[in-house]
Design an enzyme around this catalytic site. Structure first.
Site, PDB file in Angstrom:
ATOM      1  N   GLY A 291      31.889  58.265 -21.618  1.00 12.61           N
ATOM      2  CA  GLY A 291      31.095  59.434 -21.251  1.00 12.61           C
ATOM      3  C   GLY A 291      29.608  59.100 -21.115  1.00 12.61           C
TER       4      GLY A 291
ATOM      5  N   GLU B 185      37.689  53.718 -21.959  1.00 10.72           N
ATOM      6  CA  GLU B 185      38.636  54.760 -22.388  1.00 10.72           C
ATOM      7  C   GLU B 185      40.082  54.269 -22.465  1.00 10.72           C
ATOM      8  OE1 GLU B 185      36.102  55.225 -20.411  1.00 10.72           O
ATOM      9  OE2 GLU B 185      35.184  57.185 -20.705  1.00 10.72           O
TER      10      GLU B 185
HETATM   11  C1  3H9 Z   1      35.024  59.077 -23.680  1.00  9.03           C
HETATM   12  O1  3H9 Z   1      33.869  58.839 -23.523  1.00  9.03           O
HETATM   13  C2  3H9 Z   1      35.813  60.087 -22.899  1.00  9.03           C
HETATM   14  C3  3H9 Z   1      35.098  60.533 -21.664  1.00  9.03           C
HETATM   15  O2  3H9 Z   1      35.399  59.687 -20.587  1.00  9.03           O
HETATM   16  C4  3H9 Z   1      35.565  61.889 -21.228  1.00  9.03           C
HETATM   17  C5  3H9 Z   1      35.177  63.029 -22.041  1.00  9.03           C
HETATM   18  C6  3H9 Z   1      35.575  64.345 -21.430  1.00  9.03           C
HETATM   19  N1  3H9 Z   1      32.666  58.629 -31.146  1.00  9.03           N
HETATM   20  O3  3H9 Z   1      31.988  50.213 -33.618  1.00  9.03           O
HETATM   21  P1  3H9 Z   1      30.952  50.373 -34.662  1.00  9.03           P
HETATM   22  C7  3H9 Z   1      31.315  55.306 -34.803  1.00  9.03           C
HETATM   23  S1  3H9 Z   1      35.908  58.296 -24.897  1.00  9.03           S
HETATM   24  C8  3H9 Z   1      32.594  58.796 -32.480  1.00  9.03           C
HETATM   25  O4  3H9 Z   1      31.284  49.919 -36.033  1.00  9.03           O
HETATM   26  P2  3H9 Z   1      29.269  48.469 -33.307  1.00  9.03           P
HETATM   27  C9  3H9 Z   1      32.298  54.332 -35.440  1.00  9.03           C
HETATM   28  O5  3H9 Z   1      33.464  55.000 -35.835  1.00  9.03           O
HETATM   29  C10 3H9 Z   1      34.711  57.246 -25.687  1.00  9.03           C
HETATM   30  N2  3H9 Z   1      32.237  57.819 -33.332  1.00  9.03           N
HETATM   31  O6  3H9 Z   1      29.556  49.724 -34.228  1.00  9.03           O
HETATM   32  C11 3H9 Z   1      31.493  53.794 -36.594  1.00  9.03           C
HETATM   33  O7  3H9 Z   1      31.544  54.753 -37.636  1.00  9.03           O
HETATM   34  P3  3H9 Z   1      31.520  54.270 -39.153  1.00  9.03           P
HETATM   35  C12 3H9 Z   1      34.417  56.037 -24.892  1.00  9.03           C
HETATM   36  C13 3H9 Z   1      31.945  56.633 -32.804  1.00  9.03           C
HETATM   37  O8  3H9 Z   1      27.809  48.302 -33.273  1.00  9.03           O
HETATM   38  C14 3H9 Z   1      30.063  53.779 -36.059  1.00  9.03           C
HETATM   39  O9  3H9 Z   1      30.065  54.670 -34.934  1.00  9.03           O
HETATM   40  N3  3H9 Z   1      33.571  55.173 -25.643  1.00  9.03           N
HETATM   41  C15 3H9 Z   1      32.012  56.391 -31.430  1.00  9.03           C
HETATM   42  O10 3H9 Z   1      30.140  47.331 -33.714  1.00  9.03           O
HETATM   43  C16 3H9 Z   1      29.620  52.418 -35.597  1.00  9.03           C
HETATM   44  O11 3H9 Z   1      30.575  51.904 -34.682  1.00  9.03           O
HETATM   45  C17 3H9 Z   1      34.059  54.222 -26.448  1.00  9.03           C
HETATM   46  O12 3H9 Z   1      35.247  54.030 -26.546  1.00  9.03           O
HETATM   47  C18 3H9 Z   1      32.383  57.458 -30.588  1.00  9.03           C
HETATM   48  N4  3H9 Z   1      32.458  57.305 -29.243  1.00  9.03           N
HETATM   49  O13 3H9 Z   1      29.770  48.890 -31.862  1.00  9.03           O
HETATM   50  C19 3H9 Z   1      33.042  53.413 -27.204  1.00  9.03           C
HETATM   51  N5  3H9 Z   1      31.679  55.104 -31.186  1.00  9.03           N
HETATM   52  O14 3H9 Z   1      30.253  53.536 -39.326  1.00  9.03           O
HETATM   53  C20 3H9 Z   1      33.449  53.293 -28.632  1.00  9.03           C
HETATM   54  C21 3H9 Z   1      31.398  54.566 -32.389  1.00  9.03           C
HETATM   55  O15 3H9 Z   1      31.654  55.534 -39.913  1.00  9.03           O
HETATM   56  N6  3H9 Z   1      32.490  52.603 -29.442  1.00  9.03           N
HETATM   57  N7  3H9 Z   1      31.563  55.478 -33.364  1.00  9.03           N
HETATM   58  O16 3H9 Z   1      32.731  53.385 -39.306  1.00  9.03           O
HETATM   59  C22 3H9 Z   1      32.305  51.275 -29.415  1.00  9.03           C
HETATM   60  O17 3H9 Z   1      32.875  50.546 -28.622  1.00  9.03           O
HETATM   61  C23 3H9 Z   1      31.394  50.682 -30.434  1.00  9.03           C
HETATM   62  O18 3H9 Z   1      31.249  51.639 -31.478  1.00  9.03           O
HETATM   63  C24 3H9 Z   1      29.968  50.304 -29.941  1.00  9.03           C
HETATM   64  C25 3H9 Z   1      29.112  49.890 -31.148  1.00  9.03           C
HETATM   65  C26 3H9 Z   1      30.097  49.136 -28.961  1.00  9.03           C
HETATM   66  C27 3H9 Z   1      29.311  51.461 -29.260  1.00  9.03           C
END
Ligand code: 3H9
Length: 695
Positions: A105, A128
């Site tokens: 998103g 996603e």
């Molecule tokens: C989407 O976008 C759908 C849309 O297309 C449509 C909508 C209608 N949400 O990974 P980390 C938390 S789907 C909530 O350890 P890093 C994570 O749980 C989304 N929480 O850090 C963790 O919490 P905690 C598409 C999130 O530096 C903390 O943040 N996007 C989200 O190693 C730190 O995360 C993705 O799939 C989130 N979206 O990596 C991206 N993201 O500390 C998903 C993270 O309590 N995220 N958290 O355990 C990532 O790939 C990695 O988190 C990122 C940072 C690379 C950003």
């Protein structure tokens, strides 16, 4: 700066409105963020004193996507669609300023901006698919309009992140900013857009690249075919492909509708539920309740490995890959040379496949010091013993280590089955002893079981988890018990498969059902791959088991061209009449009446004992939480990601149903089907494994 809400600020710099999001940790698009953005764009759009808008984020990253923790909950606040429309239809040019990651998103918001500026370290992607989803906010319709449908297909189905330079080359980003100077650069870019009277460029209106592929379905057919193996069982890749097809074949708004339809379908399905669960499970697995994040760690700058066999060599590669020098010890020069040759061969193969250069091969090899003298490792920070599985041998090694190792060194053992407390007992420093159970091939498999023995100290645990992360593994902390978590559960499945075999179901039928469920291979194909003769001694074999008989016939698995299966020269398996004959003999000898179990029964009888064993493991506190078991099963045993893992699978099935099915089988098939106390208790109270925590 004026606060729009708790996570959004709006300020003016000259004639540019700057909207800053600050919603740690990753600026995910929560209801607050969406509300803040909607209000800020409205206010900035109406501000007569500015003529451009910059959207930038505070903290470590640009928007990393929708807020995954909100999925499945009742919608609240402004919709993402509203936010995107207000950006795209803004009367002033909007410039997205990207650092960190613009994902999902987040990238979909950036794609509604008229222009994008990024620092070189930034990354963009639509991941996603890893959540069993597709980009549901226009990403599948806008991305191909910029990068072209072929590239978009690759990006949405792999979920991979693209570096800013690549994004610039693809037109996804318009300009690179100097690292650390993104805000100034984005404002300057905005001023330039205004000064040059550049248009309010909307990605949605750019049709050239998608139209170029219209009427060429063969491109999609070829893509599907080329990736069929990789996508097997997963629903999301196919839905992503359909969306890109829609972008090519339909007008933008129609494509958007198709995207929404397919997104909703995936979001409400079981696969995405499993993959979203896995997202959080993969992060939770690092958290150890009694070993907090601030537990002191032991610096690990050098590693010693005892044993240069397949395991030792593979383990060594993990460390040198991240620049940590390794000393590897063997008892004879010959064994050492052989081990080093295998390591070099692995690296050279990678170089040949273009993964790195020959120069890097040499750099890595130079980080490994081979030796036949144990004393050479005396000063390393971490030693990992990886010799064969005999308690006497391990005890002898640990006695020596205790005598020579510097104080405070971590003493790790790669045992996959032996009692680590017993190994530690021969040292005067059991607090420094820990299990580091790598999976074969150790340089490839992601899983590491970190095994906590009775006396293992917290700094040793914290350091082991941190080092696992550093070498790119996913580590789960488990306790000492036979087979630890992974192999203990595997043994339960193995016992179930043997029962099936001995009652008339052939190995290939069991394997087929497990393969169709989503495992990369079944019990017997795996046995053929590993070798039936693991732990089998020819001189001692008395033909008492089916395995004995197969090994005696030199049917020792793939390496001998035959095992449970027959193999052709390309290692393609076919059911073996010889194996079938031997199995039937054993069935007759046991007085059993052969009966081919139907597929659904094969599946239940293989999976239910795994779930039951998992419940026992939890009750005995050998795993911290059910999701850790699931991570172990996905990362180490090929449990299909879209099914979450054995414990999540049980939750999805409903624990009451799990118990009922076990009770159905228990009278005939015994102890493995008697519901464990924890399982029965959770089922009776309508609870799930994923909500269970140790008291
Ligand atoms: C989407 O976008 C759908 C849309 O297309 C449509 C909508 C209608 N949400 O990974 P980390 C938390 S789907 C909530 O350890 P890093 C994570 O749980 C989304 N929480 O850090 C963790 O919490 P905690 C598409 C999130 O530096 C903390 O943040 N996007 C989200 O190693 C730190 O995360 C993705 O799939 C989130 N979206 O990596 C991206 N993201 O500390 C998903 C993270 O309590 N995220 N958290 O355990 C990532 O790939 C990695 O988190 C990122 C940072 C690379 C950003």
């Amino acid at each position: 700066m004026a606060a729009i809400n708790a996570v959004t600020d709006l300020s003016n710099v000259g004639k540019v409105s700057v909207i800053t999001l600050n919603s740690p940790p990753v600026n995910a698009l929560s209801a607050d963020v969406r509300d803040g953005l909607a209000a800020a764009f409205k206010q900035a759009g109406a501000d007569a004193s500015t003529n451009a808008i910059v959207l930038i984020c505070a903290g470590r990253t640009f928007i990393a996507g929708a807020d995954i923790s909100e999925f499945g909950k009742a919608p609240r606040g402004a919709s993402l669609f509203e936010v995107q429309t207000s950006i795209e239809n803004s009367p002033k040019p909007v410039i997205g300023a990207i650092h960190g990651t613009a994902l999902g998103g987040g990238l979909e918001v950036a794609l509604c901006c008229h222009y994008r500026v990024a620092v070189p370290s930034a990354k963009c992607g639509l991941p996603e698919v890893h959540l069993g989803l597709l980009p549901g906010a226009g990403g599948t319709q806008r991305l191909p309009r910029i990068v072209g449908p072929e590239k978009a297909l690759e990006m949405v189905t792999s979920g991979s992140h693209m570096g800013a330079k690549q994004c610039l080359a693809m037109g996804l980003v318009d300009e690179l900013a100097e690292e650390g100077k993104l805000r100034e650069a984005a404002i300057a870019f905005a001023e330039k857009v205004v000064a040059e009277k550049r248009p309010l460029r909307k990605v949605r209106d750019s049709n050239e690249k998608v139209e170029a592929l219209r009427g060429k379905p063969e491109v999609f057919a070829a893509f599907r075919k080329a990736n069929a193996r990789k996508f097997r069982g997963f629903m999301a890749p196919e839905s992503n492909i359909k969306c890109i097809e829609a972008a090519v074949n339909l007008p933008f708004d129609e494509g958007l509708k198709e995207e929404r339809r397919l997104f909703t379908e995936l979001m409400s399905g079981p696969q995405s539920a499993a993959q979203r669960y896995t997202f959080f499970a993969e992060r939770e697995v690092w958290k150890i309740p009694d070993v907090p994040a601030d537990t002191p760690q032991i610096p690990v700058n050098t590693v010693g490995i005892i044993g240069a066999g397949t395991m030792g060599g593979g383990i060594a590669m993990n460390f040198v890959n991240v620049g940590i020098p390794v000393i590897i010890v063997e008892t004879t020069q010959e064994a050492l040379d052989r081990g080093m040759k295998v390591v070099r061969g692995n690296y050279e193969r990678s170089a040949k496949n273009g993964r790195f250069t020959m120069e890097q091969v040499e750099q890595r090899m130079a980080l490994i010091k081979p030796t036949t003298k144990l004393e050479d490792i005396a000063q390393v920070d971490l030693v990992i013993e990886a010799v064969f599985e005999r308690m006497e041998v391990k005890k002898e090694i640990f006695t020596k280590l205790d005598a020579i190792m510097k104080p405070g060194a971590i003493l790790g053992t790669n045992t996959s089955a032996l009692n680590i407390d017993e190994i530690a007992s021969v040292t005067k420093r059991p607090h420094d002893v820990i299990g580091l159970h790598f999976f074969s091939p150790a340089n490839v498999m992601r899983l590491l079981e970190v095994v906590r023995a009775d006396h293992t100290s917290k700094p040793v645990i914290a350091t082991s988890m941190a080092i696992a992360k550093k070498i790119g593994k996913i580590a789960a902390l488990v306790g000492v018990c036979p087979g630890f978590v992974g192999n203990r559960i595997l043994a339960a499945r193995r016992r179930a498969a043997e029962q099936l075999l001995m009652s008339g179901t052939m190995p290939w039928d069991i394997d087929r059902v497990l393969y169709d469920f989503g495992f990369p291979m079944g019990v017997y194909a795996m046995s053929d791959l590993a070798g039936l003769d693991l732990g089998w001694v020819k001189a001692e074999s008395k033909g008492l088991t089916i395995r004995d008989r197969l090994c005696e016939l030199d049917r020792r698995g793939q390496k001998t061209g035959k095992g449970w299966y027959d193999y052709d020269e390309n290692r393609n398996p076919t059911p073996s009449p010889v194996t079938e004959g031997i199995i039937k003999e054993f069935i007759t000898k046991a007085g059993n009446t052969p009966r081919q179990a139907p597929d659904d029964e094969i599946l239940e009888r293989c999976l239910l004992p795994m779930i039951n064993e998992g419940a026992k493991i939890l009750a005995e506190r050998k795993a911290i939480r059910a999701s850790d078991i699931d991570i172990i099963y996905q990362a180490g045993y090929g449990f299909p990601a879209y099914r979450g893992g054995p414990m999540f699978y049980a939750d999805q099935m409903g624990l009451d149903k799990v118990v009922a099915r076990m009770k159905h089988y228990a009278p005939q098939w015994g102890a493995d089907f008697e519901p464990a106390a924890l399982l029965a208790e959770l089922a009776a109270s309508g609870k799930r494994f994923q909500d269970w925590r140790a008291a």
